[in-house]
Design a protein around this motif. Sequence first.
Motif, short mmCIF file in Angstrom:
data_model
loop_
_atom_site.label_atom_id
_atom_site.label_comp_id
_atom_site.label_asym_id
_atom_site.label_seq_id
_atom_site.Cartn_x
_atom_site.Cartn_y
_atom_site.Cartn_z
N ASP A 156 -63.64 32.37 7.80
CA ASP A 156 -64.57 31.73 6.97
C ASP A 156 -65.82 32.53 6.68
O ASP A 156 -66.34 32.07 5.45
N GLY A 157 -66.14 33.41 7.36
CA GLY A 157 -67.13 34.07 7.05
C GLY A 157 -68.54 33.50 6.88
O GLY A 157 -69.54 34.14 6.18
N THR A 158 -68.76 32.64 7.41
CA THR A 158 -70.22 31.84 7.19
C THR A 158 -70.61 31.19 8.55
O THR A 158 -69.77 31.17 9.64
N ALA A 159 -71.87 30.97 8.56
CA ALA A 159 -72.44 30.45 10.03
C ALA A 159 -71.65 29.38 10.34
O ALA A 159 -71.43 28.40 9.49
N ILE A 160 -71.71 29.04 11.41
CA ILE A 160 -71.03 27.84 12.40
C ILE A 160 -72.21 27.12 13.04
O ILE A 160 -73.35 27.82 13.01
N SER A 161 -72.01 25.82 13.23
CA SER A 161 -73.05 25.06 13.90
C SER A 161 -72.76 25.40 15.44
O SER A 161 -71.89 25.03 16.16
N ALA A 162 -73.90 25.86 15.83
CA ALA A 162 -73.88 26.00 17.72
C ALA A 162 -73.68 24.92 18.27
O ALA A 162 -72.91 24.79 19.48
#
Length: 174
Positions: A156-162
């Motif tokens: 995805d190359g995007t930040a995820i929700s921790a």
Amino acid sequence: MSGTSEVEQGDGRDRDPDGRARNARPRDGLGRPLPYGADGVERQPEGLVRSPEATVAEAQALLDGGKPFHAHEVFEDAWKAGPEEERALWRGLAQLAVGLTHAARGNTTGGARLLRRGAGAVEEWSSVTGRAHPYGMELGELAAWARELAGVVERDGTAISAETWAPRLRGRGA
């Protein structure tokens, strides 16, 4: 902020009363520094010696709260203070928490790399010691979680929700 007495000395760096470097800036839930005076997340006290069970419980609470950077600090204390034969386990768990931190900050390359490194470390520790479930943790499930997340952030190359991606240290049923 923590109850530790932290001061800024003439060189512009934060130092504790003994002159050791300390970053007194407040931090957010992912450990990113905030401006001085901003409201931040309470820092984990450094150097606490906890039982392994207390370490796992504290780290899980922090992970569930979307604070993997702070969970890493708890694992780091166990790594530094624990018995020599368990240091690789706690270091691997700290790497998993840092990998989650980087993935949540949007550093997908570093996050994926640390997640895989941590997965390999806990699996290696498990194979060397023959312990797959130390302190109730499910090391196989943790390694699988880390590799799955590494693939997701790379794809995805995007930040995820921790918080959404927080692992269950003691398995899905715990």
